[in-house]
Scaffold this motif. Structure first.
Motif, PDB file in Angstrom:
ATOM      1  N   GLN A 149       0.774  -1.456  -0.347  1.00  0.00           N
ATOM      2  CA  GLN A 149      -0.047  -0.154   0.194  1.00  0.00           C
ATOM      3  C   GLN A 149       0.802   1.355   0.010  1.00  0.00           C
ATOM      4  O   GLN A 149       0.644   2.218  -0.666  1.00  0.00           O
ATOM      5  CB  GLN A 149      -1.471   0.382   1.090  1.00  0.00           C
ATOM      6  N   LEU A 150       1.847   1.123   0.792  1.00  0.00           N
ATOM      7  CA  LEU A 150       2.746   2.558   0.658  1.00  0.00           C
ATOM      8  C   LEU A 150       3.940   2.633  -0.570  1.00  0.00           C
ATOM      9  O   LEU A 150       3.379   3.762  -0.836  1.00  0.00           O
ATOM     10  CB  LEU A 150       4.152   2.241   1.053  1.00  0.00           C
ATOM     11  N   GLY A 151       4.521   1.378  -0.537  1.00  0.00           N
ATOM     12  CA  GLY A 151       4.086   0.995  -2.501  1.00  0.00           C
ATOM     13  C   GLY A 151       3.440   2.606  -3.961  1.00  0.00           C
ATOM     14  O   GLY A 151       4.313   2.577  -4.175  1.00  0.00           O
ATOM     15  N   LYS A 152       1.578   1.724  -3.445  1.00  0.00           N
ATOM     16  CA  LYS A 152       1.138   2.282  -4.343  1.00  0.00           C
ATOM     17  C   LYS A 152       1.113   4.005  -3.866  1.00  0.00           C
ATOM     18  O   LYS A 152       0.895   5.189  -4.852  1.00  0.00           O
ATOM     19  CB  LYS A 152      -0.576   2.029  -4.229  1.00  0.00           C
ATOM     20  N   ALA A 153       1.274   4.224  -2.680  1.00  0.00           N
ATOM     21  CA  ALA A 153       1.087   5.896  -2.872  1.00  0.00           C
ATOM     22  C   ALA A 153       2.174   6.874  -2.774  1.00  0.00           C
ATOM     23  O   ALA A 153       2.305   7.303  -3.782  1.00  0.00           O
ATOM     24  CB  ALA A 153       1.063   5.904  -0.734  1.00  0.00           C
ATOM     25  N   VAL A 154       3.257   5.840  -2.889  1.00  0.00           N
ATOM     26  CA  VAL A 154       4.521   6.505  -3.313  1.00  0.00           C
ATOM     27  C   VAL A 154       4.547   6.544  -4.611  1.00  0.00           C
ATOM     28  O   VAL A 154       4.670   7.840  -5.781  1.00  0.00           O
ATOM     29  CB  VAL A 154       6.052   6.196  -2.835  1.00  0.00           C
ATOM     30  N   VAL A 194      11.335   7.508  -6.048  1.00  0.00           N
ATOM     31  CA  VAL A 194      10.452   5.689  -5.408  1.00  0.00           C
ATOM     32  C   VAL A 194      11.467   4.338  -5.694  1.00  0.00           C
ATOM     33  O   VAL A 194      11.628   4.424  -4.591  1.00  0.00           O
ATOM     34  CB  VAL A 194       9.948   4.945  -7.700  1.00  0.00           C
ATOM     35  N   LEU A 195      12.826   4.791  -5.469  1.00  0.00           N
ATOM     36  CA  LEU A 195      13.695   3.988  -4.995  1.00  0.00           C
ATOM     37  C   LEU A 195      14.332   3.931  -3.198  1.00  0.00           C
ATOM     38  O   LEU A 195      14.200   3.114  -2.557  1.00  0.00           O
ATOM     39  CB  LEU A 195      15.191   3.796  -5.828  1.00  0.00           C
ATOM     40  N   VAL A 243       9.262  -5.037  -2.185  1.00  0.00           N
ATOM     41  CA  VAL A 243       7.827  -4.316  -2.861  1.00  0.00           C
ATOM     42  C   VAL A 243       7.539  -4.688  -4.290  1.00  0.00           C
ATOM     43  O   VAL A 243       9.003  -5.052  -4.694  1.00  0.00           O
ATOM     44  CB  VAL A 243       7.210  -3.238  -2.878  1.00  0.00           C
ATOM     45  N   PRO A 244       6.887  -6.464  -4.163  1.00  0.00           N
ATOM     46  CA  PRO A 244       6.995  -6.709  -5.388  1.00  0.00           C
ATOM     47  C   PRO A 244       7.250  -5.645  -6.581  1.00  0.00           C
ATOM     48  O   PRO A 244       6.648  -4.978  -6.659  1.00  0.00           O
ATOM     49  CB  PRO A 244       5.693  -7.977  -5.305  1.00  0.00           C
ATOM     50  N   ASP A 245       8.548  -5.964  -7.853  1.00  0.00           N
ATOM     51  CA  ASP A 245       8.511  -5.843  -8.995  1.00  0.00           C
ATOM     52  C   ASP A 245       8.847  -4.215  -8.589  1.00  0.00           C
ATOM     53  O   ASP A 245       8.632  -3.441 -10.001  1.00  0.00           O
ATOM     54  CB  ASP A 245       6.775  -5.351  -9.862  1.00  0.00           C
TER      55      ASP A 245
END
Length: 273
Positions: free
Chosen positions: A159-164, A194-195, A202-204
């Motif tokens: 969920q954090l990855g999606k927000a970023v 992003v990195l 986080v996958p992918d």
């Protein structure tokens, strides 16, 4: 430390659900949020208070289980079997059976409360996500992973990855093989963010960043060519531009740093803006 306190803490450490330090880590962070900035914390107060209340109840339940367990062992009536049968009687001892039932009930209560603590931690994390407090979300995910809630921590990181990704969507969507210098700079900053902000597991994550590198490299290469810059043999800009790193997402940060260095070196040459 009282004898009761000495009983409770080892019991927490031996609990199948959690240890004492793991159980209170989300509560420590909730206290920090409440104390850091009262005005800012007002919107998070409900989530924090829920988490603190549930953690308190969890510790009480686990403590009761520890006290009951220690009392059972001390009484000697449970020594002959899991149901507390007296020696040679062949039947459960009544007092031991009652204590066994209380002990199992206390552990069941602790397990259910732990589930509520995890759920409340997730609610707090989502509130932090809405506020853009990514560091706080990462900390809560780390707490959950350390407490053995790996799948829940992974979901939170996703969920954090999606927000970023959503935050940097605009400059990423602008990435093409024919960008002006300003757009190249924004793209590099966005990919670096992003990195930096998306957890590595986080996958992918790396694969998604990696797919932006060829058009980014093509834009950098075009600027270098248009300015008549001699591209050194050691440069990997052209190699990246032709998709040469597509199979190597694990070195995506290195590849991005190389492109950034080439671009920044080009922009800072005498006569360039």
């Amino acid at each position: 430390m009282t004898s009761q306190e000495r009983i409770v803490e080892p019991a927490m450490a031996d609990s199948p659900y959690l240890s004492l330090r793991q159980a209170v880590r989300p509560a420590i962070f909730a206290h920090f949020l409440l104390a850091e900035d009262r005005e800012r914390a007002r919107q998070l107060a409900a989530e924090c208070e829920d988490l603190l209340f549930l953690t308190r109840e969890l510790l009480k339940a686990a403590g009761r289980a520890g006290i009951l367990g220690a009392g059972s062992l001390g009484a000697g009536s449970l020594g002959a079997g899991p149901l507390g049968a007296g020696q040679g009687s062949g039947q459960p001892d009544e007092d031991g059976g009652d204590r066994q039932a209380q002990l199992l009930g206390a552990y069941a209560e602790a397990g259910l409360l732990w589930a509520k603590v995890v759920g409340s931690t997730m609610a707090l994390a989502r509130a932090l996500l809405d506020r853009g407090d990514w560091d706080g979300v990462r900390r809560l995910a780390s707490f959950l992973a350390g407490a053995g809630e790996g799948s829940t921590a992974e979901e939170l990181n996703i969920q954090l990855g999606k927000a970023v990704w959503g935050t940097y969507r605009e400059p990423l969507e602008e990435i093409s093989a024919a960008m002006p210098p300003e757009a190249i700079g924004r793209a590099i900053d966005a990919l670096r963010a992003v990195l930096r902000e998306v957890p590595e597991d986080v996958p992918d994550r790396n694969r998604e960043v990696n797919r932006f590198l060829p058009p980014l490299a093509a834009s950098v290469h075009a600027i270098m060519r248009d300015q008549g810059i001699d591209i050194p043999y050691s440069s990997r800009v052209e190699h990246i531009a032709t998709g040469g790193v597509a199979r190597y997402p694990d070195i995506v940060k290195l590849s991005l740093d190389e492109l950034a260095a080439e671009f920044e070196g080009t922009c800072h040459r005498p006569g360039n803006q």
